[in-house]
Design an enzyme around this catalytic site. Structure first.
Site, PDB file in Angstrom:
ATOM      1  N   ASP A   1       0.850  -1.199   0.000  1.00  0.00           N
ATOM      2  CA  ASP A   1       0.000   0.000   0.000  1.00  0.00           C
ATOM      3  C   ASP A   1       0.881   1.242   0.000  1.00  0.00           C
ATOM      4  O   ASP A   1       1.881   1.311   0.732  1.00  0.00           O
ATOM      5  CB  ASP A   1      -0.907   0.003   1.234  1.00  0.00           C
TER       6      ASP A   1
ATOM      7  N   GLU B   1      -4.749   2.324  -4.348  1.00  0.00           N
ATOM      8  CA  GLU B   1      -3.288   2.392  -4.250  1.00  0.00           C
ATOM      9  C   GLU B   1      -2.704   1.120  -3.659  1.00  0.00           C
ATOM     10  O   GLU B   1      -1.569   1.111  -3.188  1.00  0.00           O
ATOM     11  CB  GLU B   1      -2.879   3.596  -3.387  1.00  0.00           C
TER      12      GLU B   1
END
Length: 384
Positions: free
Chosen positions: A247, A290
């Site tokens: 992430d 993301e």
């Protein structure tokens, strides 16, 4: 006696990048293929025959090209013992030969020629199995030396009667393969032709369907399908593999500050770092927003941590240039790791544990790598 359909193989001239060596008779390595399996082979090599029949039973199933090649290599291991294996196969959209699969300790780091390596060229010329031993020709010796072997068995892979690939098995000892091994592998590749024909035709469509439009990575759907296959393969071979969940830290803040078009640019830049130096067998996919996922086949926790730390440092040390704006951004990533066969015993558990490790890594300050086993250890210390 098990009879097989006669096979008229044609050379794949479009795949050939090298000219034949007129001073060298490649036929000395060729094994004359037969269209039958004798009662003796059926009786003494029953496990090998079962491997061949397995391909016949799944010919009508849906499978992508890479898993199909992996399956053929798995079944080849039932037929013949080898120390390393390579699968070359023609990439139709890009019109070039690719090294699609590698097994074993030796890594083929040299760039693949447009038409494949020399052994692929030889097997394409003859469209027959080749039994290669050291000491019979300098060029063959050079190919064996490159992978630390002293013998090899090369079989062609057919698509609609054309040789579009080769399965190359290597052994560190001399005379590592027999004529019987060659005959059985020949039968395996003939039975596999329908499977490879269909999957090669579908590969272009599948690449489009399973490619994330923004990053060029595989999609979440592809990842989930590949994870299912890796779980089954791991169960069958009783091997571990690792899952990384990645992430980008504070990505929402970057989007809010610069806008989503800048965020998209940064996503593509991070993607280029994630895929750099990854193995052919690894799967890197965009999981959502993301967040990314990476499957590392046959990777232990220690190996997965090493890869994750390399990725973390690569992102941390990079300057992310933003078009239209002055200056640059410094970004970091957090990574959670879970190991199938050690931490988790099913696919959903593996995803949940990797996600839990990722969440803990972010809550502990971000820009770090955290294996699930370490998270469990820390929690037990807190309880005690």
């Amino acid at each position: 006696m098990l009879l097989l359909p006669r096979h008229r193989a044609r050379r794949a001239e479009s795949c050939l990048a090298m000219q034949p060596d007129r001073e060298f008779d490649i036929a000395q390595f060729a094994v004359e293929a037969k269209n039958e399996l004798t009662p003796e082979i059926l009786g003494t090599r029953w496990r090998s025959v079962q491997a061949i029949l397995k391909v016949a039973t799944i010919t009508g199933s849906q499978m992508q090209l890479s898993p199909a090649l992996n399956l053929i290599c798995d079944l080849a291991a039932v037929i013949a013992s080898f120390d390393s294996a390579y699968v070359y196969f023609w990439n139709e959209p890009q019109e070039k030969m690719e090294l699609r699969l590698h097994r074993g300790q030796n890594d083929h780091t040299t760039q693949v020629p447009w038409g494949g390596n020399l052994l692929h060229f030889w097997v394409t010329q003859h469209a027959l199995p080749l039994l290669i031993d050291s000491g019979r020709h300098p060029k063959a010796d050079a190919e064996l030396l490159a992978v630390g072997a002293r013998s090899a068995l090369i079989v062609p892979l057919f698509v609609q009667g054309r040789v579009l690939g080769s399965l190359q098995l290597f052994c560190e000892k001399p005379d590592g393969f027999t004529v019987e091994d060659a005959q059985l592998l020949w039968t395996l590749v003939l039975v596999s032709e329908n499977l490879l024909t269909r999957e090669q035709a579908n590969e272009g469509l599948l690449r489009f369907a399973f490619t994330d439009y923004l990053t060029g990575l595989r999609t979440r759907g592809y990842f989930e399908q590949q994870l299912d296959l890796e779980v089954k393969r791991s169960d069958r071979k009783r091997e571990q593999f690792s899952l990384l969940m990645v992430d980008i830290d504070h990505f929402k803040s970057l989007n809010d500050t610069y806008g989503h078009h800048i965020g998209d640019l940064v996503l593509r830049q991070v993607t280029s770092l994630l895929v750099k130096d990854m193995r052919e067998v690894d799967t890197v996919a965009r999981y959502g927003g993301e967040e990314f996922v990476i499957i590392l086949p046959e990777a232990s926790e220690q190996e997965a941590v090493s890869v994750a730390q390399r990725l973390r440092k690569a992102v941390q040390n990079s300057d992310f240039r933003i078009e239209g704006l002055e200056g640059h951004e410094r970004l970091t990533i957090s990574i959670g790791i879970a190991v199938y066969g050690r931490d988790a015993t099913c696919r959903q558990q593996l995803i949940e544990y990797a996600d839990a490790a990722l969440y803990a890594a972010k809550s502990r300050g971000r820009n770090q790598v955290l294996p699930y086993s370490q998270l469990l250890l820390d929690e037990r210390k807190e309880v005690s």
